[in-house]
Design an enzyme around this catalytic site. Structure first.
Site, PDB file in Angstrom:
ATOM      1  CG  ASN A 229      -1.900  -1.354   1.474  1.00 30.66           C
ATOM      2  OD1 ASN A 229      -2.366  -1.576   0.416  1.00 30.66           O
ATOM      3  ND2 ASN A 229      -1.955  -1.882   2.718  1.00 30.66           N
TER       4      ASN A 229
ATOM      5  CD  GLN B 272       2.660   3.776   3.140  1.00 30.26           C
ATOM      6  OE1 GLN B 272       2.592   4.590   2.200  1.00 30.26           O
ATOM      7  NE2 GLN B 272       3.814   3.433   3.441  1.00 30.26           N
TER       8      GLN B 272
ATOM      9  CG  HIS C  60       4.850  -2.303   5.294  1.00 34.23           C
ATOM     10  ND1 HIS C  60       4.825  -0.785   5.299  1.00 34.23           N
ATOM     11  CD2 HIS C  60       3.914  -2.908   5.478  1.00 34.23           C
ATOM     12  CE1 HIS C  60       3.636  -0.668   5.507  1.00 34.23           C
ATOM     13  NE2 HIS C  60       3.031  -1.598   5.831  1.00 34.23           N
TER      14      HIS C  60
ATOM     15  CG  HIS D 278       1.197  -6.666   3.836  1.00 34.73           C
ATOM     16  ND1 HIS D 278       0.929  -6.843   5.338  1.00 34.73           N
ATOM     17  CD2 HIS D 278       1.284  -5.387   3.609  1.00 34.73           C
ATOM     18  CE1 HIS D 278       0.949  -5.481   5.932  1.00 34.73           C
ATOM     19  NE2 HIS D 278       0.989  -4.797   4.845  1.00 34.73           N
TER      20      HIS D 278
END
Length: 136
Positions: free
Chosen positions: A88, A95, A101, A103
């Site tokens: 995101n 986010q 990051h 996932h």
């Protein structure tokens, strides 16, 4: 560069303990503390980037190669039926931590998770207008 007030920088650089699945000089992959499913993990760069737009091309390439390597391993070891990669960018996209990051979410038949979106409708003319806007 690490950002001093970023919790993911601290986790990625080992200042805050985590359940680490993988680590090298550039990245740390950890189990998510609030997993969507068994094995839900995050790939974190050790250098701070707020989001995808802040990554170098080299970092982005390496993250995808790492995601592929770990997805294969997770699928084999966890015997999951599928796997989502989710990333995101910005609050409107979901986010919640301003540190890039990725996932990796193992999926299991009937795991109860509903990831996705509601498909919309469009016309060929609208698609062409958007195509021109992006490419022009």
């Amino acid at each position: 560069m690490k950002k001093n007030d970023c919790i993911f920088c601290k986790i990625a650089n080992g200042e805050i303990p985590s359940k680490t699945l993988y680590e090298d000089e550039e990245f740390r992959m950890i189990l998510d503390l609030n997993p969507a499913t068994k094995g839900h993990a995050l790939i974190l760069p050790k250098d701070h980037a707020d989001d995808l737009y802040g990554l170098s091309d080299g970092q982005a390439s390496k993250i995808m190669l790492l995601a592929k390597k770990m997805a294969v391993k997770m699928t084999e070891k966890l015997q999951c039926d599928g796997l989502n990669l989710i990333q995101n960018n910005g609050e409107a996209a979901g986010q919640t931590v301003r540190h890039f990051h990725l996932h990796l979410i193992p999926r299991y038949t009937d795991d109860g998770q509903q990831l996705g979106w509601k498909p919309g409708e469009t016309t060929q003319e609208e698609l062409e207008e958007v195509r021109k806007q992006i490419t022009g």
